[in-house]
Design a protein around this motif. Structure first.
Motif, PDB file in Angstrom:
ATOM      1  N   ALA A  94     -13.820 -54.476  12.126  1.00 25.47           N
ATOM      2  CA  ALA A  94     -13.519 -53.049  12.239  1.00 25.47           C
ATOM      3  C   ALA A  94     -14.514 -52.354  13.172  1.00 25.47           C
ATOM      4  CB  ALA A  94     -13.532 -52.387  10.859  1.00 25.47           C
ATOM      5  N   TYR A 119      -5.373 -58.369  13.143  1.00 24.39           N
ATOM      6  CA  TYR A 119      -6.579 -59.208  13.008  1.00 24.39           C
ATOM      7  C   TYR A 119      -6.317 -60.699  13.215  1.00 24.39           C
ATOM      8  CZ  TYR A 119     -10.620 -61.250  10.411  1.00 24.39           C
ATOM      9  OH  TYR A 119     -11.720 -61.971  10.004  1.00 24.39           O
ATOM     10  N   LEU A 127     -15.646 -61.213  10.131  1.00 24.20           N
ATOM     11  CA  LEU A 127     -14.771 -60.899   8.998  1.00 24.20           C
ATOM     12  C   LEU A 127     -14.343 -59.427   9.116  1.00 24.20           C
ATOM     13  CD1 LEU A 127     -16.650 -62.914   6.235  1.00 24.20           C
ATOM     14  CD2 LEU A 127     -14.499 -63.499   7.376  1.00 24.20           C
ATOM     15  N   PRO A 128     -13.416 -58.973   8.266  1.00 21.24           N
ATOM     16  CA  PRO A 128     -12.777 -57.671   8.511  1.00 21.24           C
ATOM     17  C   PRO A 128     -13.714 -56.473   8.694  1.00 21.24           C
ATOM     18  CG  PRO A 128     -11.489 -58.903   6.940  1.00 21.24           C
ATOM     19  CD  PRO A 128     -12.723 -59.717   7.200  1.00 21.24           C
ATOM     20  N   ILE A 129     -14.762 -56.344   7.892  1.00 24.77           N
ATOM     21  CA  ILE A 129     -15.611 -55.153   8.045  1.00 24.77           C
ATOM     22  C   ILE A 129     -16.289 -55.170   9.413  1.00 24.77           C
ATOM     23  CG2 ILE A 129     -17.716 -54.032   7.195  1.00 24.77           C
ATOM     24  CD1 ILE A 129     -16.834 -54.890   4.340  1.00 24.77           C
ATOM     25  N   MET A 189      -6.175 -52.912  13.302  1.00 28.21           N
ATOM     26  CA  MET A 189      -6.719 -53.881  12.352  1.00 28.21           C
ATOM     27  C   MET A 189      -5.638 -54.810  11.791  1.00 28.21           C
ATOM     28  SD  MET A 189     -10.026 -53.779  12.027  1.00 28.21           S
ATOM     29  CE  MET A 189     -10.268 -54.652  10.474  1.00 28.21           C
ATOM     30  N   TYR A 244     -11.156 -66.283  10.734  1.00 24.50           N
ATOM     31  CA  TYR A 244     -11.963 -66.308   9.511  1.00 24.50           C
ATOM     32  C   TYR A 244     -11.940 -67.671   8.835  1.00 24.50           C
ATOM     33  CZ  TYR A 244      -7.293 -65.643   7.558  1.00 24.50           C
ATOM     34  OH  TYR A 244      -5.959 -65.795   7.266  1.00 24.50           O
TER      35      TYR A 244
END
Lengths: 203, 545
Positions: free
Chosen positions: B383, B403, B378-380, B400, B345
């Motif tokens: 996922a 990451y 990015l995280p969303i 997760m 990120y």
């Protein structure tokens, strides 16, 4: 049971909020306040949606992140992803229909609502949707996509979820100065157990 | 970069005080009356519409560019946050269908002034010369009515205006870039390491992100939120690269104005202007010429919704070409796990590319090829990758938590243009009472073969870099086609100058005119095609069509 909470000891995303631009800070910190009352889900849908979303989000024992309320707010506002599958109704109706089907499935399996069913039965019912095929006349994969998109968007919008994955969240106007493999900013916390691939370990 | 400012002053028209919007320029903007017959009304202020507006305003044309969405202010409207960026995407209702339905919204559909380039990653490769003749050279796809050489000067001009940063580019027509390559973050480092091990050439760039100041645009701060709208003004979008100069030369940008129909004079067959809804009221802007630039879903939808006596099956649809040959690129993303922390990120998602697999390899059982680039979800979005492996619940949360250890590459596979992949009108209506778009997509065997090949190369690169586990998610990227250009009216909607075959004063200047897509991100080519069309128009008589 799970070690995810202590992989980044002391890491606290919200503690950095003074470094964020005010517009972003407003949007993110609003998610950590008291959740708004439910507006979209009604009656039996509420308990069912709560059970499904907390199962999907992996927080049955400890629902710290208000996934239910965040999903409800999105559906109430009609904030879709900008498309729907031709073989599902629009998102709001698809949620109502599929929650009702889950309650029906739970009744057939355990004689209870989905929310009142034992967790292992709830999990088995969800897993059968993931495993695919036709589900009450709907393509199960598209139903799974709908549920998980809404659940994950809510879950990983929340700073508490960022704490457990080591992600610092908003980065304006500060940006990053130490990029590259193994390079951290002063406000990042290294993984305490870097060699543990969590899913391989669980397997 | 001598010369750029003299032909496009946008970067110098932005503030240099740490804020991002020249409010005065917008406040003092020229405004036309609906009853003025202006020289040109443009529908959509994205890559194509904005370039056209800027070029023709400079040529002295009286231009209004309408956009259905807002006139963004990066300071007030955009956030450094994934979920909070929902408003950047076109989220009006749309229906997706076919054997391989393609998600829209955040994946490929922008909203507001700047269009999809507000949330694109920032990659701006050129097409290769081979892209323009795939039918005659490779036996697949289509030949364009123009050639690479026709676009070459426009590519170079736009690369300076964005400006683009990158290493000297060895593929296609070899060329350099105006800005030096950016330093790479963890993800780019992994890609370069794996490629080096395998003897695959990979290069840093090409990204439309300033490396150093450019006018009043500052240097990138490596924040990683390129896909959420650049709050820094470092990543190029027409909002900052072409609209300011257009305003300074007398163009009007009319935001929050949803065009619902192009009006045609039933006697002459010429376009009269556009109906649009602003503030809940239907209005009509007269114009001597109309250019539609709503991108590959909304442009065909607008044409179909503009059916009239002369065009009962939709505007410009005499040969059933509108909405057809819509393409997406197959975009599998393969991620690799490293014990070291990659923290993908950090730094812009667009960093490093290889175009070594771009063209037909006679040794393979498929035609055309793919590019590979860094992507840094990015995280969303990450996922989604984890969910795609079948994880949910506690396993999802555990996975997760890993990451920071993952690196992620994405391929762009050249899916072929197929007539059945198209936009039609659904039964469902939107808030204006207009039928919404229904987008059918199904892959062909060649498409699937490319996806498999690209995945294998990405897995090899990541393993060569030291990954101990790799996972892949099947995705799609970009949209082009849907109102393609052709040599003859039976095979397309517009000619090589973007002029519609059916209506002499109606142009289409967006990604929907592209007959093929290569393995390149389309933004630069969309801009170059629009810039070329603008040159042709400026050279001719305005409004004459």
């Amino acid at each position: 049971m799970s070690g995810r909470r202590d992989r980044f000891p002391g890491f606290d995303v919200l503690g950095q909020s003074r470094h964020w631009d005010p517009v972003t800070a407003g949007v993110v910190t609003a998610r950590t306040g008291p959740p708004a009352p439910l507006k979209f889900f009604v009656g039996a849908e509420r308990a069912c949606a709560s059970a499904v979303l907390n199962l999907l989000a992996g927080q049955v024992d400890e629902p710290r992140i208000p996934v239910l309320e965040m999903v409800d707010a999105r559906l109430a506002a009609g904030e879709t992803d900008g498309w729907r599958y031709a073989d599902l109704p629009e998102d709001g109706q698809a949620w109502r229909d599929t929650l009702a089907y889950l309650d029906g499935d739970a009744d057939a399996r355990c004689g209870t609502t989905f929310a009142a069913a034992p967790e292992k039965d709830q999990a088995a019912l969800l897993q059968s949707v993931l495993d695919g095929g036709d589900w009450h006349g709907l393509p199960a994969a598209h139903v799974w996509s709908l549920w998980t998109r809404y659940a994950c968007t809510a879950l990983y919008a929340h700073p508490s979820a960022w704490d457990e994955i080591g992600f610092p969240g908003p980065a304006y106007p500060r940006g990053y100065k130490n990029t590259g493999v193994g390079r951290l900013e002063s406000f990042e916390v290294p993984d305490a157990r870097p060699a543990e691939d969590p899913v391989v370990e669980d397997a | 970069m001598p010369g750029v400012r003299s032909r496009n002053e946008s970067a110098w028209l932005l503030p240099n005080d740490g804020t991002r919007t020249n409010h005065r320029l917008r406040r003092d903007m020229r405004r036309f009356a609906d009853s003025d017959e202006i020289d040109l009304v443009i529908v959509g202020c994205g890559a194509g519409g904005s370039v056209l507006a800027q070029r023709l305003a400079r040529a002295g044309w009286r231009v209004a560019a309408l956009d259905a969405g807002p006139f963004w202010d990066p300071d007030a409207d955009w956030v450094s946050d994934e979920a909070g960026s929902h408003g950047l995407y076109w989220t009006e209702p749309r229906v997706i269908a076919g054997a391989d339905p393609v998600p829209l919204g955040s994946n490929n559909s922008g909203r507001g002034v700047g269009g999809s380039m507000v949330h694109y990653a920032g990659y701006t490769p050129r097409f290769h010369p081979s892209d323009f003749t795939t039918r005659s050279s490779d036996g697949v796809g289509a030949d364009w009515p123009l050639r690479y050489a026709d676009l070459r000067p426009y590519y170079a001009a736009i690369e300076q205006e964005l400006p683009v940063a990158g290493e000297h580019w060895p593929w296609g027509d070899p060329h350099g870039y105006p800005h030096r390559p950016h330093p790479v973050g963890g993800n780019g480092e992994i890609f370069l390491r794996g490629a080096r091990e395998l003897g695959i050439t990979a290069k840093v760039g090409p990204v439309a992100i300033t490396n150093g100041r450019f006018g009043n645009r500052p240097h990138c701060i490596y924040r990683g939120f390129c896909l959420q709208g650049c709050k820094v003004n470092a990543k190029a979008s027409p909002l900052i690269t072409h609209i300011p100069d257009a305003l300074a030369h007398g163009a009007e940008v009319r935001a929050d104005a949803m065009v619902t129909r192009v009006a045609i004079d039933s006697r002459t067959g010429r376009a009269l202007g556009v109906y649009y809804v602003q503030g809940g009221r239907e209005r009509f802007q007269r114009a001597a010429m109309v250019a539609v630039a709503g991108y590959s879903i909304e442009t065909p939808r607008l044409l179909l919704n503009s059916a009239c006596d002369r065009f009962p099956d939709g505007l410009c649809n005499d040969f059933d070409q509108v909405g057809r040959y819509l393409m997406v690129q197959g975009a599998p993303q393969t991620a690799g796990r490293f014990d070291a922390e990659v923290r993908m990120y950090k730094a812009p998602p667009p960093e490093v590319s290889t175009e070594e697999f771009y063209e037909t390899d006679p040794g393979k059982d498929y035609k055309r090829g793919f590019a590979i680039q860094t992507v840094s979800p990015l995280p969303i979005t990450w996922a989604e990758h984890v969910v795609a492996q079948g994880h949910w619940g506690r396993a999802l949360r555990e996975y997760m938590s890993d990451y920071v250890h993952w690196s992620c590459l994405g391929a762009l596979c050249e899916f072929l243009p197929l007539p059945e992949n198209r936009v039609t009108l659904a039964d469902e209506k939107d808030g204006h009472g207009l039928p919404v778009a229904r987008f059918e997509y199904s892959q062909c065997d060649n498409d699937r073969a490319l996806m498999r090949a690209a995945q294998a190369v990405m897995e090899n690169i990541l393993r060569a870099a030291g990954a101990d586990e790799v996972i892949t998610i099947q995705r799609y990227a970009h949209l082009v086609g849907g109102a393609r250009m052709a040599k003859q009216k039976e095979y397309g909607v517009v000619d090589g100058n973007c002029r519609s075959f059916a209506v002499p004063n109606l142009y289409i200047t967006d990604g929907s005119v592209l007959p093929t897509q290569g393995s390149a991100n389309p933004a630069l080519t969309i801009m170059a095609v629009a810039a070329r069309a603008a040159d042709r128009l400026a050279a001719g008589a305005r409004g004459a069509g």
